[in-house]
Scaffold this active site. Structure first.
Site, PDB file in Angstrom:
ATOM      1  N   ALA A  68       0.801  -0.952  -0.157  1.00 28.29           N
ATOM      2  CA  ALA A  68       0.312  -0.040   0.459  1.00 28.29           C
ATOM      3  C   ALA A  68       0.456   1.607   0.201  1.00 28.29           C
ATOM      4  O   ALA A  68       0.415   2.015  -1.281  1.00 28.29           O
ATOM      5  CB  ALA A  68      -1.436   0.177   1.187  1.00 28.29           C
ATOM      6  N   GLN A 214       4.183 -13.492  -1.917  1.00 26.65           N
ATOM      7  CA  GLN A 214       4.953 -12.295  -1.511  1.00 26.65           C
ATOM      8  C   GLN A 214       5.530 -12.566   0.117  1.00 26.65           C
ATOM      9  O   GLN A 214       6.362 -12.045   0.244  1.00 26.65           O
ATOM     10  CB  GLN A 214       4.408 -11.427  -0.633  1.00 26.65           C
ATOM     11  N   ASP A 255      -4.020  -2.630   3.968  1.00 23.53           N
ATOM     12  CA  ASP A 255      -4.462  -1.881   2.666  1.00 23.53           C
ATOM     13  C   ASP A 255      -5.224  -0.815   3.160  1.00 23.53           C
ATOM     14  O   ASP A 255      -5.256   0.302   2.274  1.00 23.53           O
ATOM     15  CB  ASP A 255      -4.437  -2.396   1.864  1.00 23.53           C
TER      16      ASP A 255
HETATM   17  O1  MRU Z   1      -1.071  -7.146  -3.738  1.00 26.72           O
HETATM   18  P1  MRU Z   1      -0.336  -7.426  -2.683  1.00 26.72           P
HETATM   19  O2  MRU Z   1       1.110  -7.297  -2.706  1.00 26.72           O
HETATM   20  O3  MRU Z   1      -0.094  -5.194  -3.128  1.00 26.72           O
HETATM   21  O4  MRU Z   1      -0.797  -7.259  -1.356  1.00 26.72           O
HETATM   22  C1  MRU Z   1      -0.109  -6.298  -0.183  1.00 26.72           C
HETATM   23  C2  MRU Z   1      -0.422  -5.958   1.084  1.00 26.72           C
HETATM   24  O5  MRU Z   1      -1.667  -6.943   1.510  1.00 26.72           O
HETATM   25  C3  MRU Z   1      -0.137  -6.168   2.879  1.00 26.72           C
HETATM   26  O6  MRU Z   1       0.403  -6.368   3.144  1.00 26.72           O
HETATM   27  C4  MRU Z   1      -0.325  -4.164   2.580  1.00 26.72           C
HETATM   28  O7  MRU Z   1      -0.361  -3.471   1.620  1.00 26.72           O
HETATM   29  C5  MRU Z   1       0.142  -3.671   3.708  1.00 26.72           C
HETATM   30  S1  MRU Z   1       2.010  -2.965   3.269  1.00 26.72           S
HETATM   31  C6  MRU Z   1       2.894  -1.991   3.674  1.00 26.72           C
END
Ligand code: MRU
Length: 365
Positions: A68, A214, A255
């Site tokens: 995010a 991830q 997010d």
């Molecule tokens: O689909 P992504 O990799 O963008 O999802 C990321 C997440 O869900 C993270 O946990 C969230 O963005 C927090 S990042 C500090």
């Protein structure tokens, strides 16, 4: 677009960077945006360099940059490129070009509110400019500031969060809320970094985070790179790990957090929180105020649905029959009753969240 590659041993590269303890995920350099291509990690460290905001929009859509806060800053940098690309001769025409770029950047991913936050911040700054040249300078400088502040905010959040963790804790985290999800340092992983920096010895359990991994590709990679004791588990081993006493606490990123304390984060977060609740394990969320959406109701938040091929294969290898139906939500919602505290740069909000979140924002006025 320009690519430049490094081997996976990039300690020498880090030594040259301003921020010498963690990676810098996105940077503004010589009027271009440079980012790590996260789709190539952990096998290759590839940097991409963009001079067109449409390339930044593609990078957000295709997860070259993700997380995010990182996409919030990428959106801002995208607008800075749009300002430089514009041939407008009047302020009004430049604002109109920026609005077009903002819409393209905004439509890339719907769930993380940091993206619209970053875009709005830059548009406000643009409106305050008087001439085309002044406006271009303002927009570029504001997006650079946003990137620098992201690191400061993460470090402050880390200090507040570190107080919640004890020496010898084993902390579970899901997805990647680390340096790679921000400009540097991270939110949830920033809290873990700050806990270690405060002299406490902690271990980390990272979930693999299917379907895009991830956890294994990014969290395990950046923590191992920084010398943490990190163990990777399949998502299906969350219950096993908690039942067998392998985990003391959980910390994840977010997010979007709405005013009632409902937290939207990577798919599977709800399962981790439910399991933590079952085993009386504290479940914390770490996120900056830019991740809070005080206007939208939890039921109205759009959950991004991603393509089925993320589920029907692992990497390039197909693992499901042709033509199978797939449901692939990228995020889920964790209700406030499963959350022990929300760590922000203004302190830790505790239940009841509708009251404590309101106070955080009042303190921020
Ligand atoms: O689909 P992504 O990799 O963008 O999802 C990321 C997440 O869900 C993270 O946990 C969230 O963005 C927090 S990042 C500090």
């Amino acid at each position: 677009m320009v690519h430049f590659k490094y081997g996976i041993d990039f300690f020498s590269l880090l030594a040259e960077s301003e921020n010498n303890s963690t990676l810098r995920t996105i940077e503004w350099k010589d009027n271009k945006v440079i980012m790590i291509d996260q789709t190539k990690l952990p096998n290759q460290l590839v940097f991409v360099r963009y001079d067109d905001y449409n390339q930044v929009a593609d990078a957000i859509r295709n997860l070259v940059v993700r997380g995010a806060p990182a996409i919030g800053v990428s959106g801002a940098f995208g607008l800075a490129l749009a300002a430089l690309q514009s041939n407008a001769e009047t302020k009004e025409d430049l604002i109109s070009d920026l609005k077009k770029a903002k819409q393209i950047l905004f439509e890339t991913r719907p769930t993380a509110v940091n993206l619209s936050w970053g875009l709005e911040q830059i548009m406000k700054v643009a409106e305050s400019g008087n001439s085309v040249d002044e406006l271009k300078d303002l927009v570029v400088n504001a997006s650079k500031d946003m990137a620098d502040k992201d690191i400061e905010i993460n470090k402050t959040m880390g200090k507040f969060g570190a107080e919640l963790f004890e020496n010898n804790d084993t902390i579970m985290t899901h997805c990647n809320a680390g340096a790679l999800a921000t400009v540097a340092y991270g939110t949830a992983l920033g809290v873990i970094r700050a806990t270690k920096e405060s002299g406490k010895n902690v271990k980390v359990i990272a979930t693999e985070t299917r379907p895009v991994q991830q956890g294994s590709r990014l969290t395990a990679f950046e923590l191992k790179h920084d010398g943490f004791d990190v163990s990777l588990i399949p998502d299906t081993a969350v219950g096993y790990s908690m039942m067998n006493g392998l985990v003391n606490k959980v910390v994840v990123g977010a997010d979007r957090i709405v005013r009632t304390g409902h937290v939207f984060n990577k798919i599977g977060t709800y399962q981790v929180a439910t399991m933590a609740n079952q085993h009386r394990i504290p479940f914390y969320v770490a996120a900056p105020l830019s991740t809070f959406d005080m206007e939208t109701d939890a039921n109205d938040v759009i959950i991004e649905m991603r393509k089925g091929t993320e589920v029907t294969g692992v990497g390039e290898t197909k693992t499901a029959p042709d033509g199978v139906n797939v449901i692939n939500p990228a995020f889920d919602m964790t209700p406030p009753e499963l959350i022990s505290g929300i760590i922000t740069e203004k302190g830790v909000a505790k239940p009841p969240f509708d009251e404590s979140i309101k106070k955080l924002f009042e303190a921020n006025l």
